[in-house]
Design a protein around this motif. Structure first.
Motif, PDB file in Angstrom:
ATOM      1  N   UNK A  24       0.837  -1.201   0.000  1.00  0.00           N
ATOM      2  CA  UNK A  24       0.000   0.000   0.000  1.00  0.00           C
ATOM      3  C   UNK A  24       0.878   1.261   0.000  1.00  0.00           C
ATOM      4  N   UNK A  25       1.966   1.212   0.774  1.00  0.00           N
ATOM      5  CA  UNK A  25       2.861   2.371   0.809  1.00  0.00           C
ATOM      6  C   UNK A  25       3.527   2.597  -0.548  1.00  0.00           C
ATOM      7  N   UNK A  26       3.860   1.498  -1.224  1.00  0.00           N
ATOM      8  CA  UNK A  26       4.446   1.629  -2.572  1.00  0.00           C
ATOM      9  C   UNK A  26       3.421   2.254  -3.517  1.00  0.00           C
ATOM     10  N   UNK A  27       2.163   1.874  -3.340  1.00  0.00           N
ATOM     11  CA  UNK A  27       1.098   2.431  -4.189  1.00  0.00           C
ATOM     12  C   UNK A  27       0.884   3.921  -3.883  1.00  0.00           C
ATOM     13  N   UNK A  28       0.936   4.282  -2.586  1.00  0.00           N
ATOM     14  CA  UNK A  28       0.762   5.683  -2.197  1.00  0.00           C
ATOM     15  C   UNK A  28       1.772   6.582  -2.923  1.00  0.00           C
ATOM     16  N   UNK A  29       2.974   6.039  -3.160  1.00  0.00           N
ATOM     17  CA  UNK A  29       4.010   6.837  -3.830  1.00  0.00           C
ATOM     18  C   UNK A  29       3.592   7.254  -5.240  1.00  0.00           C
ATOM     19  N   UNK A  30       2.668   6.483  -5.823  1.00  0.00           N
ATOM     20  CA  UNK A  30       2.178   6.846  -7.168  1.00  0.00           C
ATOM     21  C   UNK A  30       1.196   8.017  -7.116  1.00  0.00           C
ATOM     22  N   UNK A  31       0.787   8.400  -5.905  1.00  0.00           N
ATOM     23  CA  UNK A  31      -0.254   9.428  -5.767  1.00  0.00           C
ATOM     24  C   UNK A  31       0.234  10.644  -4.983  1.00  0.00           C
ATOM     25  N   UNK A  32       1.486  11.015  -5.221  1.00  0.00           N
ATOM     26  CA  UNK A  32       2.053  12.122  -4.443  1.00  0.00           C
ATOM     27  C   UNK A  32       1.284  13.425  -4.634  1.00  0.00           C
TER      28      UNK A  32
END
Lengths: 148, 275
Positions: free
Chosen positions: B220-228
């Motif tokens: 999930x944290x890796x995915x959050x990085x796509x939504x900065x």
């Protein structure tokens, strides 16, 4: 100037329309072909639809968690326009755990996860003939789990 | 002559369009790692395109609730009446995820009427979010007539979520999809922690499955990085960072205290979402 503006609007509409219909086709393909190969009488689809349009020479990594003690089936399907679709499953150290090119795998992998692990499904479309236009098509990664 | 000029221009535009369209390419986030170590032939280079596939609520529900000791308890679901309170994309999407987890939980235990009620609620919220056709009417009829077993129920829920997934991908709304997945994950964790009564000893297998979910949080944290650039997603990060720390403590050694602390944190986050 008026004609130029009209032209830009026309290009924008045509491109958007083409892109939407292409995505829709890709998603439909993923469901139909992916489910058939998954064999939904044995495996329950995991609820996610990982599909993407790729060209020859392209690749994609799908990151996915797999949990201890569960039986999974990973299926990768590609549209006929793409002559070949290969896939590997690797861990976060990029070590290969499964390779669809080794053995008669029919582009699917059934396994039981011995531990909790985030794995990467690496899909690769080999390059086509030199000099020709690269072929493009939809690729889908479908994962199912067996019910206990 | 003027008409000929216009025709030529339109021909040029169409030719340009087909050239653009045939270029292919991918719309997802890309990562270029040209310096990857390739000395070891057993190691594979990273791809140009990365997709982070967070589990759908139906998948999480089946992981958690297939453990011995898990049972159905209607009292811990987010009440249907709450659905009227949600406005705005963020609240609607998070609660669509929450209700989807609730119906997956009810469906897992073949609570047909509860499942149907929650399906109706998710359809309403989905409509408010501009998502249509998530559930097929013929499937609803099968559930209503009690013509589905547990596996068939899971397949129906899974397929309907795929429809939502497809619709949001097709309409380029990855932020909404991510919020739904996050809401679904939090709710599944909340339901599971409630079933353990905050105790590490009552249902140890279920507790272990809850702790195992740190794997999903990692992704999930890796995915959050796509939504900065997404305010809605970035706003979730502080509470999820607390969760990450809590998991770290439990993975270092599960104790009654750190598990209780985790359960409280999950409940706090969930309360924030369901209002």
């Amino acid at each position: 100037m008026k004609l130029f503006t009209k032209s830009i609007i026309l290009i924008a509409f045509l491109t958007l329309g083409y892109s939407l219909s292409s995505t829709a086709q890709c998603l439909e393909f993923a469901k139909v072909k992916g489910f058939a190969k998954l064999d939904t009488s044995k495996y329950i689809p995991d609820g996610r639809l990982n599909s993407i349009t790729l060209s020859e020479g392209d690749n994609v990594d799908v990151y996915k968690p797999f949990f201890r003690g569960r039986k999974y089936k990973v299926v990768v399907v590609g549209q006929e326009s793409l002559k070949k679709v290969d896939f590997q499953v690797v861990n976060f150290q990029r070590q290969v755990i499964f390779d669809s090119k080794k053995g008669n795998t029919n582009n699917s992998w059934e396994f039981e996860s011995e531990k909790n692990q985030n794995l990467i499904i690496h899909v690769d479309i080999p390059k086509g003939a030199e000099g020709g236009n690269p072929k493009t098509g939809c690729v889908a990664v479908v994962v199912g789990f067996a019910q206990k | 002559m003027k008409q000929f000029g216009q025709l030529t221009t339109y021909f040029f535009i169409l030719a340009l369009f087909f050239t653009i369209s045939s270029c292919g390419g991918t719309a997802e986030s890309t990562e270029n790692l040209g310096n990857e170590n390739t000395d070891n032939t057993e190691k594979l280079e990273k791809a140009k395109t990365i997709l982070h596939s967070l589990p759908a609520p139906v998948d999480i529900a089946s992981i958690l609730f297939e453990e011995p000791g898990a049972e159905f308890n209607k009292e811990i679901l987010n009440p249907i009446e709450n659905s009227k309170k949600y406005n705005g994309n963020k609240d609607l999407a998070l609660n669509l995820g929450i209700y989807t987890a609730d119906l997956s939980y009810a469906g897992f235990f073949k609570q047909n009427q509860v499942t149907l009620n929650y399906i109706k609620t998710t359809k309403e919220i989905a409509n408010n979010l501009g998502i249509s056709n998530s559930f097929d009417n013929k499937h609803l009829e099968l559930i209503n007539n009690n013509q589905v077993d547990k596996a068939a129920m899971q397949k129906i829920i899974s397929e309907s979520f795929m429809n939502t997934d497809a619709y949001l991908q097709q309409n380029d709304r990855p932020e909404v999809l991510t919020l739904i997945l996050v809401g679904g994950w939090i709710e599944a964790q909340y339901l599971a922690t409630k079933l353990t009564n905050g105790s590490t000893t009552e249902k140890p297998e279920l507790v272990q499955r809850i702790v195992d979910q740190s794997l999903t949080l990692e992704l999930m944290f890796a995915l959050f990085d796509d939504f900065e650039k997404s305010e809605n997603i970035m706003a979730l990060k502080p509470s999820f960072s607390k969760l990450k720390n809590s998991y770290k403590k439990m993975n270092g050694g599960l104790t009654p205290d750190n598990y209780k602390e985790f359960c409280t944190l999950i409940e706090e986050i969930r309360t924030e979402y369901v209002i």
